[in-house]
Scaffold this active site. Structure first.
Site, PDB file in Angstrom:
ATOM      1  N   GLY A 292      29.639  85.092 -19.300  1.00 26.99           N
ATOM      2  CA  GLY A 292      29.712  84.003 -20.249  1.00 26.99           C
ATOM      3  C   GLY A 292      29.798  84.508 -21.670  1.00 26.99           C
ATOM      4  O   GLY A 292      29.385  83.852 -22.615  1.00 26.99           O
ATOM      5  N   ARG A 293      30.323  85.696 -21.850  1.00 24.86           N
ATOM      6  CA  ARG A 293      30.379  86.312 -23.166  1.00 24.86           C
ATOM      7  C   ARG A 293      31.570  85.826 -23.972  1.00 24.86           C
ATOM      8  O   ARG A 293      32.563  85.371 -23.427  1.00 24.86           O
ATOM      9  CB  ARG A 293      30.482  87.842 -23.009  1.00 24.86           C
ATOM     10  CG  ARG A 293      29.239  88.463 -22.390  1.00 24.86           C
ATOM     11  CD  ARG A 293      28.145  88.566 -23.426  1.00 24.86           C
ATOM     12  NE  ARG A 293      26.946  89.145 -22.825  1.00 24.86           N
ATOM     13  CZ  ARG A 293      26.257  90.115 -23.411  1.00 24.86           C
ATOM     14  NH1 ARG A 293      26.631  90.611 -24.557  1.00 24.86           N
ATOM     15  NH2 ARG A 293      25.162  90.580 -22.836  1.00 24.86           N
TER      16      ARG A 293
ATOM     17  N   LYS B 202      24.227  99.411 -22.998  1.00 20.46           N
ATOM     18  CA  LYS B 202      24.829  99.061 -21.711  1.00 20.46           C
ATOM     19  C   LYS B 202      25.489  97.706 -21.764  1.00 20.46           C
ATOM     20  O   LYS B 202      24.838  96.735 -22.128  1.00 20.46           O
ATOM     21  CB  LYS B 202      23.738  99.029 -20.634  1.00 20.46           C
ATOM     22  CG  LYS B 202      24.189  98.520 -19.280  1.00 20.46           C
ATOM     23  CD  LYS B 202      23.275  97.426 -18.733  1.00 20.46           C
ATOM     24  CE  LYS B 202      23.460  96.127 -19.505  1.00 20.46           C
ATOM     25  NZ  LYS B 202      22.755  94.982 -18.924  1.00 20.46           N
ATOM     26  N   THR B 203      26.735  97.594 -21.471  1.00 20.28           N
ATOM     27  CA  THR B 203      27.383  96.332 -21.115  1.00 20.28           C
ATOM     28  C   THR B 203      28.857  96.581 -20.843  1.00 20.28           C
ATOM     29  O   THR B 203      29.536  97.232 -21.623  1.00 20.28           O
ATOM     30  CB  THR B 203      27.245  95.223 -22.178  1.00 20.28           C
ATOM     31  OG1 THR B 203      28.158  94.157 -21.851  1.00 20.28           O
ATOM     32  CG2 THR B 203      27.604  95.685 -23.574  1.00 20.28           C
ATOM     33  N   ILE B 204      29.335  96.045 -19.728  1.00 20.18           N
ATOM     34  CA  ILE B 204      30.760  96.183 -19.429  1.00 20.18           C
ATOM     35  C   ILE B 204      31.600  95.420 -20.456  1.00 20.18           C
ATOM     36  O   ILE B 204      32.776  95.711 -20.618  1.00 20.18           O
ATOM     37  CB  ILE B 204      31.117  95.683 -18.005  1.00 20.18           C
ATOM     38  CG1 ILE B 204      30.832  94.201 -17.824  1.00 20.18           C
ATOM     39  CG2 ILE B 204      30.414  96.497 -16.942  1.00 20.18           C
ATOM     40  CD1 ILE B 204      31.481  93.604 -16.575  1.00 20.18           C
ATOM     41  N   ASP B 205      30.983  94.443 -21.153  1.00 24.19           N
ATOM     42  CA  ASP B 205      31.744  93.618 -22.089  1.00 24.19           C
ATOM     43  C   ASP B 205      32.209  94.376 -23.320  1.00 24.19           C
ATOM     44  O   ASP B 205      33.108  93.923 -24.019  1.00 24.19           O
ATOM     45  CB  ASP B 205      30.903  92.424 -22.541  1.00 24.19           C
ATOM     46  CG  ASP B 205      30.589  91.505 -21.383  1.00 24.19           C
ATOM     47  OD1 ASP B 205      31.392  91.483 -20.431  1.00 24.19           O
ATOM     48  OD2 ASP B 205      29.561  90.823 -21.416  1.00 24.19           O
TER      49      ASP B 205
ATOM     50  N   ARG C 232      16.538  89.907 -15.549  1.00 25.02           N
ATOM     51  CA  ARG C 232      16.886  89.300 -16.834  1.00 25.02           C
ATOM     52  C   ARG C 232      15.677  88.728 -17.579  1.00 25.02           C
ATOM     53  O   ARG C 232      15.824  88.020 -18.575  1.00 25.02           O
ATOM     54  CB  ARG C 232      17.932  88.206 -16.623  1.00 25.02           C
ATOM     55  CG  ARG C 232      19.268  88.744 -16.150  1.00 25.02           C
ATOM     56  CD  ARG C 232      20.333  87.658 -16.084  1.00 25.02           C
ATOM     57  NE  ARG C 232      21.579  88.208 -15.604  1.00 25.02           N
ATOM     58  CZ  ARG C 232      22.488  88.805 -16.374  1.00 25.02           C
ATOM     59  NH1 ARG C 232      22.268  88.944 -17.657  1.00 25.02           N
ATOM     60  NH2 ARG C 232      23.598  89.294 -15.858  1.00 25.02           N
TER      61      ARG C 232
ATOM     62  N   ASP D  79      20.796  91.703 -26.195  1.00 28.97           N
ATOM     63  CA  ASP D  79      19.502  91.025 -26.111  1.00 28.97           C
ATOM     64  C   ASP D  79      18.389  91.983 -25.698  1.00 28.97           C
ATOM     65  O   ASP D  79      17.290  91.952 -26.248  1.00 28.97           O
ATOM     66  CB  ASP D  79      19.562  89.880 -25.090  1.00 28.97           C
ATOM     67  CG  ASP D  79      20.223  88.640 -25.670  1.00 28.97           C
ATOM     68  OD1 ASP D  79      20.484  88.616 -26.891  1.00 28.97           O
ATOM     69  OD2 ASP D  79      20.484  87.711 -24.896  1.00 28.97           O
TER      70      ASP D  79
ATOM     71  N   GLY E  24      22.553  92.503 -16.671  1.00 23.17           N
ATOM     72  CA  GLY E  24      23.605  92.692 -15.666  1.00 23.17           C
ATOM     73  C   GLY E  24      23.963  94.155 -15.469  1.00 23.17           C
ATOM     74  O   GLY E  24      23.826  94.973 -16.365  1.00 23.17           O
TER      75      GLY E  24
ATOM     76  N   GLU F  84      33.460  92.419  -9.072  1.00 28.66           N
ATOM     77  CA  GLU F  84      33.930  93.669  -8.474  1.00 28.66           C
ATOM     78  C   GLU F  84      33.845  94.834  -9.452  1.00 28.66           C
ATOM     79  O   GLU F  84      33.804  95.994  -9.038  1.00 28.66           O
ATOM     80  CB  GLU F  84      35.385  93.529  -8.011  1.00 28.66           C
ATOM     81  CG  GLU F  84      35.644  92.366  -7.073  1.00 28.66           C
ATOM     82  CD  GLU F  84      36.032  91.099  -7.813  1.00 28.66           C
ATOM     83  OE1 GLU F  84      35.337  90.731  -8.775  1.00 28.66           O
ATOM     84  OE2 GLU F  84      37.024  90.485  -7.431  1.00 28.66           O
ATOM     85  N   GLY F  85      33.869  94.540 -10.751  1.00 26.57           N
ATOM     86  CA  GLY F  85      33.908  95.621 -11.733  1.00 26.57           C
ATOM     87  C   GLY F  85      32.548  96.099 -12.198  1.00 26.57           C
ATOM     88  O   GLY F  85      32.428  97.163 -12.801  1.00 26.57           O
ATOM     89  N   ARG F  86      31.498  95.310 -11.920  1.00 33.33           N
ATOM     90  CA  ARG F  86      30.173  95.654 -12.476  1.00 33.33           C
ATOM     91  C   ARG F  86      29.525  96.822 -11.785  1.00 33.33           C
ATOM     92  O   ARG F  86      28.663  97.492 -12.362  1.00 33.33           O
ATOM     93  CB  ARG F  86      29.220  94.461 -12.346  1.00 33.33           C
ATOM     94  CG  ARG F  86      29.675  93.206 -13.008  1.00 33.33           C
ATOM     95  CD  ARG F  86      28.536  92.267 -13.293  1.00 33.33           C
ATOM     96  NE  ARG F  86      27.585  92.142 -12.192  1.00 33.33           N
ATOM     97  CZ  ARG F  86      26.535  91.333 -12.221  1.00 33.33           C
ATOM     98  NH1 ARG F  86      26.324  90.577 -13.288  1.00 33.33           N
ATOM     99  NH2 ARG F  86      25.716  91.270 -11.200  1.00 33.33           N
TER     100      ARG F  86
END
Lengths: 468, 468
Positions: free
Chosen positions: A277-278, A224-227, A167, A198, A103, A342-344
């Site tokens: 889905g985190r 990398k990940t916004i989470d 992905r 991953d 993502g 909207e945030g990605r």
């Protein structure tokens, strides 16, 4: 040769004069345009000759014996740190590939820009291949040769559309062979995988594969990940988290001010970020620290409620019951909000812009020094960019194993919100006050200039012990 | 006395030194704080002595005979324009009330700030009453006396929470009597109603009522609505439209970049703003001009589709049929977005901040000169603030009648998107290109400083003939 300027903007390439032609859209907004030439500071280690120094040997996040079996060539290798030196590696030309995996997260384009500028600056004559559409691009050998003209329109811009993402995973023996064929065909010295947990696990498997076969292609990961759940001591944050939280917090702040302006609506201020889905709740916690809602549910503390609509229904039911016994007489109207996509792909904040550029620059240095199986690691992030540290952390050191279908699978352990960590403790110390009194903060839109432009986020600053 | 500074920031009150204590939350974000002392320029007419000059007499937007019957005291009165003069009205102390009516729009606090500063500057010893919770506050006599300390924390801030808003109307004879009683009790010289078309209609009825009874209380309206459908030649835009469109366009831009970064999702880029249940599509059109989506449906041109989810279903059905005849083989996943409440309470853009401040300042001048039944009108908005014109437009001139329950009711005619107007024609000339080629623009977050901070919006600039 004079040392390169600390403010890098494409090295010695006159990028400022390039027209924005290669992006699909040739029309930019004023803000997009203003970001193109935003100067990016670099850690000061890049201003002088440097060497890559090995740290102590490493282990694994869990089950080191199993990780050692899964990564016989890489397990235990030391971390790496860039340090000032008398002389620099002369820097022969390299052939490097880069791929965006999974993502989107704001800043991905700057990782590529940083790598590109590093190669231009330090390894003249190098070629950077951008694999298209994620790992599938590696397997299918679909790539584009990155040039200053191609990269320029994406500097400091959101999205992953420079080379797009995907992905797919490189998993089967056939797929590893396809990757090997592509690496051989392009004569790759290295590959940088920009991805989440991953994707970095996959990067490490590929590094192990290449190393075990004595192939020259090294593999470096980027966090990398916004989470925000791909982090460890050496990797204080994943890129994109800062920008995404700021975008969500702006909207949450607006909705809270809206709720305060009228007695009519009680907006459901439950922040639900189901995007990936985190399981980790770093975004929720950071947004709570930025905006001070009355109630915030942190999944690591309480089983997180499924949807914001369900919460509204529960409140409706409760108030209806109170009404029937005469304890409540007003009208209730819940209003649910979901903030996600909207945030990605927002324009990266100054922090993410600089952090990503340094991650990419550092990845270039690690590859040049022959490193493989490391994740680019930029530290001391609460200090000015010049004081940031640069190095690499063994991907195997982040790993544990999971049993799937009777087999051990390596996985990078997700960093969950720690209930005894500084961010959660700050939240826990304040939430009673926030619940009973409206302490709403409206963070407002991300600013790119002015005194507030360079502030990062509470989670990072609290974890680094800079904010109390 | 020296002429007042063109950059007004609370007149001669040292507002910059006041602590932020009176807002419910005493904690502000960095951006909120940075906005508090944002200097607001004023139209140059306020820098020197001025007089209020009458224009030609007016008629109505439709059915002038009926409007004349409904507003026997006010119908036909002239518009008013502020012009430089040798001397100014000495400015005796006034007692003025202000009310926020209807849904929130960014900038409402600045209208009140502008009125307050005008009274402090020009009518020393005046009192400004803020009616709480909308028109109900007038009827119930619920108000707060506005002071520099009370107002300061709301300067350039979003929301309506300084005095809150409400949707009640002053309609029945009893309610008009209640308003009269409050006006008498507070000895009100004037009342400013900040609201949309319905609220300004109500303001005009109240002005007529007071005038017909020879009461001294004058009523002035201010054009508020994010929907942008309260406008005419003299009132080029309603406040809040600029900020709200920018907030929606930022999000739309982000989602479009997201869609471009991966082949997996096809985001439904139908912009549906159902927030107020309004019919006009100015927001949709402005957002399209800012972001260039592939398809935009303008309700004034085609019956607007009910929900974004329905459009996704239609596309799914179509693609499924194509799949069955072998014309389509990919996966489709629609993603719907609804942007609404987030835009109503954002921090006002520089344009809305200055525009609202001028509207409030102008409303003060109209009241001081004895005007009633006018809507504060600030024009020449494409020029620098110093060149803006200030005046008032007869509310009756904006009116038409609707037949309801066999009776004629006055209504301010909603300004719909004109299919032969410059904004729609610009859109129509581009949409084929946007449909077939991705011309996405990502406007990015609202900036408050730097070269892009003071740009207003396409709709306004196209309608004013400044943008082609």
């Amino acid at each position: 040769m004079a040392p390169p300027s600390l403010v890098a903007n494409g090295g010695d390439i006159a990028v400022g004069k390039l027209p924005v032609t290669s992006r699909v859209s040739s029309v930019y907004s004023e803000v997009q345009n203003s970001r193109l030439d935003h100067p990016l500071a670099l850690p000061s280690v890049f201003a002088k000759p440097f060497k890559v120094v090995d740290g102590p040997s490493s282990s694994a996040a869990g089950n080191p014996d199993e990780i050692a079996k899964l990564f016989p060539s890489l397990f235990g290798q030391p971390s790496a740190v860039l340090e000032a030196s008398e002389t620099s590696d002369p820097g022969s030309a390299l052939k490097i590939g880069v791929v965006l995996s999974g993502g989107q997260a704001p800043g991905g384009h700057n990782v590529i820009s940083g790598m590109f500028d590093y190669l231009q600056e330090r390894c003249k004559g190098s070629t950077l291949y951008g694999f298209k559409g994620g790992p599938a691009g590696i397997m299918k050998g679909k790539y584009v040769v990155l040039t200053p003209e191609f990269i320029y329109p994406y500097r400091n811009q959101g999205g992953f559309d420079m080379i797009c993402s995907g992905r797919d995973k490189i998993e089967t023996p056939e797929q590893f062979k396809q990757a090997e064929d592509t690496a051989a065909k392009l004569d790759l010295d290295g590959l940088v995988v920009i991805g989440g947990d991953d994707s970095n696990t996959n990067a490490c498997l590929l590094a192990e594969y290449f190393r075990s076969k004595n192939l020259k292609t090294r593999v470096i990961g980027c966090p990398k990940t916004i989470d925000g759940d791909l982090k460890c001591k050496e990797v204080p944050t994943s890129f994109g988290f800062d920008t995404a939280c700021k975008i969500y917090a702006e909207q949450i702040g607006n909705v809270m001010i809206d709720a305060r302006s009228t007695g009519k609506y009680y907006h459901c201020k439950l922040i639900v970020v189901r995007l990936m889905g985190r399981a980790a709740s770093h975004i929720t916690l950071e947004c709570a620290l930025q905006t001070h809602p009355n109630i915030t549910l942190i999944g690591e503390e309480v089983a997180k409620i499924e949807t914001e609509k369900m919460l509204i229904q529960m409140v409706e039911t409760e108030l209806e019951q109170r009404k029937q016994v005469g304890q409540y007489s007003r009208q209730f109207k819940g209003q649910s909000h979901f903030f996600g996509y909207e945030g990605r792909c927002g324009l990266p904040s100054n922090f993410d812009s600089s952090y990503c550029y340094a991650l990419g620059y550092g990845a270039g240095a690690l590859l040049q020094s022959g490193k493989t199986g490391l994740i680019s690691s930029v530290g001391n992030l609460a200090a000015p960019v010049a004081e940031w540290t640069v190095g690499g952390t063994p991907l195997t050191s982040l790993m544990d194993v999971e049993r799937r279908h009777g087999k051990f699978k390596p996985v990078i352990k997700k960093a969950m919100v720690e209930l005894d960590g500084a961010p959660f403790k700050k939240f826990a110390s304040k939430r009673e006050e926030w619940a009973l009194q409206n302490r709403y903060i409206s963070p407002g839109p991300i600013q790119f200039t002015g005194p507030v432009a360079d502030i990062s986020n509470h989670t990072l600053l609290l974890e680094l012990g800079v904010e109390a």
